[in-house]
Design a protein around this motif. Structure first.
Motif, PDB file in Angstrom:
ATOM      1  N   ALA A   1       7.522 -10.687  11.433  1.00 43.46           N
ATOM      2  CA  ALA A   1       8.453  -9.568  11.271  1.00 43.46           C
ATOM      3  C   ALA A   1       8.114  -8.468  12.277  1.00 43.46           C
ATOM      4  N   PRO A   2       9.117  -7.912  12.947  1.00 42.73           N
ATOM      5  CA  PRO A   2       8.853  -6.832  13.887  1.00 42.73           C
ATOM      6  C   PRO A   2       8.759  -5.462  13.237  1.00 42.73           C
ATOM      7  N   ALA A   3       9.116  -5.376  11.957  1.00 46.02           N
ATOM      8  CA  ALA A   3       9.052  -4.094  11.240  1.00 46.02           C
ATOM      9  C   ALA A   3       8.783  -4.369   9.764  1.00 46.02           C
ATOM     10  N   ALA A   4       8.407  -3.317   9.070  1.00 44.65           N
ATOM     11  CA  ALA A   4       8.170  -3.424   7.625  1.00 44.65           C
ATOM     12  C   ALA A   4       8.426  -2.070   6.991  1.00 44.65           C
ATOM     13  N   ILE A   5       8.620  -2.103   5.696  1.00 46.42           N
ATOM     14  CA  ILE A   5       8.781  -0.871   4.917  1.00 46.42           C
ATOM     15  C   ILE A   5       7.881  -0.977   3.699  1.00 46.42           C
ATOM     16  N   LEU A   6       7.138   0.081   3.434  1.00 47.76           N
ATOM     17  CA  LEU A   6       6.383   0.193   2.188  1.00 47.76           C
ATOM     18  C   LEU A   6       7.096   1.204   1.309  1.00 47.76           C
ATOM     19  N   VAL A   7       7.252   0.835   0.042  1.00 45.35           N
ATOM     20  CA  VAL A   7       7.885   1.699  -0.941  1.00 45.35           C
ATOM     21  C   VAL A   7       6.795   2.236  -1.847  1.00 45.35           C
ATOM     22  N   LEU A   8       6.699   3.550  -1.900  1.00 45.64           N
ATOM     23  CA  LEU A   8       5.677   4.226  -2.696  1.00 45.64           C
ATOM     24  C   LEU A   8       6.310   4.849  -3.914  1.00 45.64           C
ATOM     25  N   THR A   9       5.543   4.909  -4.990  1.00 50.39           N
ATOM     26  CA  THR A   9       6.029   5.549  -6.201  1.00 50.39           C
ATOM     27  C   THR A   9       4.911   6.327  -6.857  1.00 50.39           C
ATOM     28  N   LYS A  10       5.325   7.236  -7.715  1.00 47.46           N
ATOM     29  CA  LYS A  10       4.372   8.025  -8.480  1.00 47.46           C
ATOM     30  C   LYS A  10       4.976   8.221  -9.867  1.00 47.46           C
ATOM     31  N   GLU A  11       4.258   7.742 -10.873  1.00 47.50           N
ATOM     32  CA  GLU A  11       4.759   7.907 -12.233  1.00 47.50           C
ATOM     33  C   GLU A  11       4.806   9.394 -12.545  1.00 47.50           C
TER      34      GLU A  11
ATOM     35  N   VAL B   1      10.135   3.472 -11.882  1.00 48.49           N
ATOM     36  CA  VAL B   1      10.491   2.085 -11.571  1.00 48.49           C
ATOM     37  C   VAL B   1      11.985   1.985 -11.263  1.00 48.49           C
ATOM     38  N   HIS B   2      12.799   2.686 -12.032  1.00 54.79           N
ATOM     39  CA  HIS B   2      14.239   2.697 -11.771  1.00 54.79           C
ATOM     40  C   HIS B   2      14.510   3.290 -10.390  1.00 54.79           C
ATOM     41  N   ASP B   3      13.819   4.379 -10.090  1.00 55.97           N
ATOM     42  CA  ASP B   3      14.025   5.068  -8.817  1.00 55.97           C
ATOM     43  C   ASP B   3      13.729   4.156  -7.633  1.00 55.97           C
TER      44      ASP B   3
ATOM     45  N   THR C   1      10.292   8.332  -5.400  1.00 54.07           N
ATOM     46  CA  THR C   1      10.103   7.298  -4.386  1.00 54.07           C
ATOM     47  C   THR C   1       9.871   7.914  -3.016  1.00 54.07           C
ATOM     48  N   GLN C   2       8.898   7.371  -2.298  1.00 54.61           N
ATOM     49  CA  GLN C   2       8.664   7.728  -0.905  1.00 54.61           C
ATOM     50  C   GLN C   2       8.602   6.435  -0.107  1.00 54.61           C
ATOM     51  N   LEU C   3       8.922   6.535   1.176  1.00 58.01           N
ATOM     52  CA  LEU C   3       9.043   5.346   2.011  1.00 58.01           C
ATOM     53  C   LEU C   3       8.259   5.512   3.302  1.00 58.01           C
ATOM     54  N   ILE C   4       7.676   4.417   3.768  1.00 57.10           N
ATOM     55  CA  ILE C   4       7.029   4.400   5.079  1.00 57.10           C
ATOM     56  C   ILE C   4       7.623   3.244   5.873  1.00 57.10           C
ATOM     57  N   GLY C   5       8.328   3.580   6.946  1.00 61.22           N
ATOM     58  CA  GLY C   5       8.802   2.573   7.877  1.00 61.22           C
ATOM     59  C   GLY C   5       7.695   2.298   8.880  1.00 61.22           C
ATOM     60  N   VAL C   6       7.510   1.043   9.218  1.00 59.73           N
ATOM     61  CA  VAL C   6       6.419   0.659  10.127  1.00 59.73           C
ATOM     62  C   VAL C   6       7.002  -0.179  11.258  1.00 59.73           C
TER      63      VAL C   6
ATOM     64  N   THR D   1       1.382   4.842  -5.645  1.00 55.90           N
ATOM     65  CA  THR D   1       1.214   3.392  -5.722  1.00 55.90           C
ATOM     66  C   THR D   1       2.141   2.745  -4.715  1.00 55.90           C
ATOM     67  N   VAL D   2       1.608   1.820  -3.930  1.00 56.81           N
ATOM     68  CA  VAL D   2       2.465   0.994  -3.078  1.00 56.81           C
ATOM     69  C   VAL D   2       3.088  -0.034  -4.022  1.00 56.81           C
ATOM     70  N   ALA D   3       4.392   0.075  -4.213  1.00 51.00           N
ATOM     71  CA  ALA D   3       5.083  -0.776  -5.179  1.00 51.00           C
ATOM     72  C   ALA D   3       5.735  -1.994  -4.534  1.00 51.00           C
TER      73      ALA D   3
END
Length: 176
Positions: A72-82, A93-95, A46-51, A140-142
């Motif tokens: 919303a004043p902020a957002a987070i995108l959660v990235l994954t890689k199989e 997916v668990h991660d 899992t990788q994360l991008i705070g915006v 993948t942006v999950a």
């Protein structure tokens, strides 16, 4: 906020937010909570991008397509890689699920609100969000999490009674 209080306070919020910035220090702590989550075989998929850039936050909301999320004043995108473990199983997916739950609890503990948005962004929306933020194609942006101070009251979730979903020492055995 104490942990069990945050767990009980956390609700899925799909409504307008106050125009109150999320301090970068809070956003960073929320991201740290996500990265502190367990990871299958410690593969850390899992990788994360705070915006917090208002232009990018608004553009993510436009891609998602719900007016309330644009407040919303902020957002987070959660990235994954199989990624396959040595036993041939991917826990990606668990991660990211564990990471999202940790972040949702941190968000609630800090007095903010959010909602786990996954299925509604799958496919082209996720790709467009990723392209906006320079996410490499192998990721993948999950999940998309709009974050902010809720401007409306949080709807009370209707949960089935505890006794219908939790037992001790066997299925449907009484938990005293």
């Amino acid at each position: 906020m104490e942990l069990m209080e945050a767990i009980r306070a956390r609700k899925s919020y799909r409504n307008e937010f106050y125009n109150t910035p999320v301090p970068r220090s809070d956003l960073r702590e929320i991201l740290e909570a996500g990265l502190a989550a367990p990871s299958g075989c410690n593969l850390q998929t899992t990788q994360l991008i705070g915006v917090d850039d208002p232009v990018l936050v608004k553009r993510l909301a436009e891609i998602y397509g719900r007016e309330w999320s644009a407040t919303a004043p902020a957002a987070i995108l959660v990235l994954t890689k199989e990624t396959m473990s040595s036993s041939g199983v991917s826990y990606h997916v668990h991660d990211y699920s564990a990471a999202v739950e940790n972040m949702l609890l941190a968000i609630a503990a800090k007095g903010y609100a959010s909602v786990w948005i996954e299925g509604q962004i799958r496919g082209e929306r996720a790709k467009e969000m990723g392209a906006l933020l320079g996410v490499p194609e192998e990721y993948t942006v999950a999940v998309y999490l709009p974050v902010g101070v809720p401007a409306k009251s949080m709807a009370e979730a209707v949960k089935k009674p505890f006794s219908e979903r939790a037992w001790l020492n066997g299925y449907q055995k009484e938990l005293d």
